[in-house]
Design a protein around this motif. Structure first.
Motif, PDB file in Angstrom:
ATOM      1  N   LEU A 135      -0.113 -24.257  -4.844  1.00 59.61           N
ATOM      2  CA  LEU A 135       0.926 -23.837  -5.528  1.00 59.61           C
ATOM      3  C   LEU A 135       2.054 -23.341  -4.339  1.00 59.61           C
ATOM      4  N   ASP A 136       1.840 -23.711  -2.972  1.00 59.28           N
ATOM      5  CA  ASP A 136       2.709 -23.529  -2.015  1.00 59.28           C
ATOM      6  C   ASP A 136       3.082 -22.090  -1.796  1.00 59.28           C
ATOM      7  N   VAL A 137       2.124 -21.181  -2.172  1.00 62.11           N
ATOM      8  CA  VAL A 137       2.279 -19.807  -1.948  1.00 62.11           C
ATOM      9  C   VAL A 137       0.968 -19.177  -0.955  1.00 62.11           C
ATOM     10  N   SER A 138       1.092 -18.303  -0.571  1.00 54.88           N
ATOM     11  CA  SER A 138      -0.080 -17.553  -0.048  1.00 54.88           C
ATOM     12  C   SER A 138      -1.167 -16.955  -0.820  1.00 54.88           C
ATOM     13  N   PRO A 139      -2.409 -16.765  -0.716  1.00 52.10           N
ATOM     14  CA  PRO A 139      -3.340 -16.269  -1.574  1.00 52.10           C
ATOM     15  C   PRO A 139      -2.906 -14.638  -1.960  1.00 52.10           C
ATOM     16  N   GLU A 140      -2.394 -14.100  -0.847  1.00 52.32           N
ATOM     17  CA  GLU A 140      -1.778 -12.759  -1.037  1.00 52.32           C
ATOM     18  C   GLU A 140      -0.734 -12.417  -2.184  1.00 52.32           C
ATOM     19  N   VAL A 141      -0.107 -13.839  -2.506  1.00 48.28           N
ATOM     20  CA  VAL A 141       1.116 -13.752  -3.598  1.00 48.28           C
ATOM     21  C   VAL A 141       0.301 -13.534  -4.747  1.00 48.28           C
ATOM     22  N   ILE A 142      -0.655 -14.567  -5.101  1.00 47.53           N
ATOM     23  CA  ILE A 142      -1.498 -14.499  -6.248  1.00 47.53           C
ATOM     24  C   ILE A 142      -2.328 -13.475  -6.567  1.00 47.53           C
ATOM     25  N   TRP A 143      -3.029 -12.996  -5.718  1.00 49.66           N
ATOM     26  CA  TRP A 143      -3.958 -12.017  -5.808  1.00 49.66           C
ATOM     27  C   TRP A 143      -3.949 -10.844  -4.690  1.00 49.66           C
ATOM     28  N   PRO A 144      -2.769  -9.983  -5.099  1.00 48.48           N
ATOM     29  CA  PRO A 144      -2.490  -8.811  -4.050  1.00 48.48           C
ATOM     30  C   PRO A 144      -3.439  -7.890  -4.030  1.00 48.48           C
ATOM     31  N   SER A 145      -4.250  -7.957  -5.137  1.00 47.98           N
ATOM     32  CA  SER A 145      -5.299  -6.696  -5.248  1.00 47.98           C
ATOM     33  C   SER A 145      -6.476  -7.095  -4.145  1.00 47.98           C
ATOM     34  N   ARG A 146      -6.740  -8.391  -3.880  1.00 47.49           N
ATOM     35  CA  ARG A 146      -7.622  -8.819  -3.179  1.00 47.49           C
ATOM     36  C   ARG A 146      -7.172  -8.839  -1.591  1.00 47.49           C
ATOM     37  N   TYR A 147      -6.071  -8.530  -1.435  1.00 56.37           N
ATOM     38  CA  TYR A 147      -5.547  -8.535   0.063  1.00 56.37           C
ATOM     39  C   TYR A 147      -4.493  -7.480   0.294  1.00 56.37           C
ATOM     40  N   PRO A 148      -5.196  -6.085   0.307  1.00 56.93           N
ATOM     41  CA  PRO A 148      -4.351  -4.946   0.527  1.00 56.93           C
ATOM     42  C   PRO A 148      -3.607  -5.109   1.565  1.00 56.93           C
ATOM     43  N   SER A 149      -2.159  -4.307   1.437  1.00 52.77           N
ATOM     44  CA  SER A 149      -1.224  -4.163   2.378  1.00 52.77           C
ATOM     45  C   SER A 149      -1.463  -3.426   3.463  1.00 52.77           C
ATOM     46  N   THR A 150      -1.287  -3.736   4.953  1.00 50.09           N
ATOM     47  CA  THR A 150      -1.558  -2.699   5.902  1.00 50.09           C
ATOM     48  C   THR A 150      -0.363  -1.936   6.304  1.00 50.09           C
ATOM     49  N   LYS A 151       0.865  -2.385   5.760  1.00 48.76           N
ATOM     50  CA  LYS A 151       2.256  -1.768   6.069  1.00 48.76           C
ATOM     51  C   LYS A 151       2.026  -0.445   6.336  1.00 48.76           C
ATOM     52  N   ASN A 152       1.115   0.509   5.461  1.00 48.52           N
ATOM     53  CA  ASN A 152       1.189   1.860   5.645  1.00 48.52           C
ATOM     54  C   ASN A 152       0.054   2.470   6.260  1.00 48.52           C
ATOM     55  N   ASP A 153      -0.683   1.745   7.033  1.00 46.87           N
ATOM     56  CA  ASP A 153      -1.986   2.108   7.677  1.00 46.87           C
ATOM     57  C   ASP A 153      -1.314   2.928   8.838  1.00 46.87           C
ATOM     58  N   THR A 154      -2.256   3.949   9.249  1.00 50.16           N
ATOM     59  CA  THR A 154      -1.996   4.876  10.446  1.00 50.16           C
ATOM     60  C   THR A 154      -2.045   3.848  11.604  1.00 50.16           C
ATOM     61  N   PRO A 155      -1.416   4.214  12.834  1.00 45.48           N
ATOM     62  CA  PRO A 155      -1.860   3.437  14.152  1.00 45.48           C
ATOM     63  C   PRO A 155      -3.501   3.321  14.313  1.00 45.48           C
ATOM     64  N   ALA A 156      -4.143   4.515  14.095  1.00 46.37           N
ATOM     65  CA  ALA A 156      -5.480   4.276  14.325  1.00 46.37           C
ATOM     66  C   ALA A 156      -6.193   3.386  13.344  1.00 46.37           C
ATOM     67  N   GLU A 157      -5.668   3.408  12.276  1.00 44.60           N
ATOM     68  CA  GLU A 157      -6.456   2.320  11.112  1.00 44.60           C
ATOM     69  C   GLU A 157      -6.134   0.926  11.366  1.00 44.60           C
ATOM     70  N   LYS A 158      -4.929   0.776  12.152  1.00 42.31           N
ATOM     71  CA  LYS A 158      -4.398  -0.479  12.689  1.00 42.31           C
ATOM     72  C   LYS A 158      -5.335  -1.079  13.768  1.00 42.31           C
ATOM     73  N   HIS A 159      -5.668  -0.077  14.596  1.00 42.41           N
ATOM     74  CA  HIS A 159      -6.510  -0.371  15.675  1.00 42.41           C
ATOM     75  C   HIS A 159      -7.899  -0.881  15.347  1.00 42.41           C
ATOM     76  N   LEU A 160      -8.310   0.027  14.357  1.00 41.59           N
ATOM     77  CA  LEU A 160      -9.766  -0.157  13.818  1.00 41.59           C
ATOM     78  C   LEU A 160      -9.909  -1.331  13.109  1.00 41.59           C
ATOM     79  N   SER A 161      -8.877  -1.903  12.411  1.00 42.98           N
ATOM     80  CA  SER A 161      -8.863  -3.106  11.682  1.00 42.98           C
ATOM     81  C   SER A 161      -8.695  -4.331  12.444  1.00 42.98           C
TER      82      SER A 161
END
Length: 87
Positions: free
Chosen positions: A57-83
């Protein structure tokens, strides 16, 4: 109130594939899977199947199933480091 992004409905996915001249069975066969294998993506997470469908479909899986690919834009710096998404 937080807006909730929903996954595409299975009918929308099938319709989008049909517009491209494809079916789930076609994609399954092209990927070397049994003809009905990709239907499993509607009931369980399967990254390989999600990628096959999204690619068709020329899109990323995150577009079709956003619930399966949670956004990390609101993660704290510590959460980003751990992930492992720390830059």
């Amino acid at each position: 109130m937080e807006s909730k992004i929903q996954d595409w409905h299975r009918a929308d996915i099938k319709s989008a594939l049909e517009k491209k001249g494809k079916t789930l069975r076609d994609l399954s066969r092209e990927a070397g899977l049994s003809p009905d294998s990709l239907r499993n993506v509607f009931t369980r997470r399967w990254a390989k199947a999600e990628a096959i469908i999204a690619d068709a479909l020329d899109v990323s899986p995150e577009v079709i199933w956003p619930s399966r690919y949670p956004s990390t834009k609101n993660d704290t710096p510590a959460e980003k480091h751990l992930s492992g998404t720390d830059s």
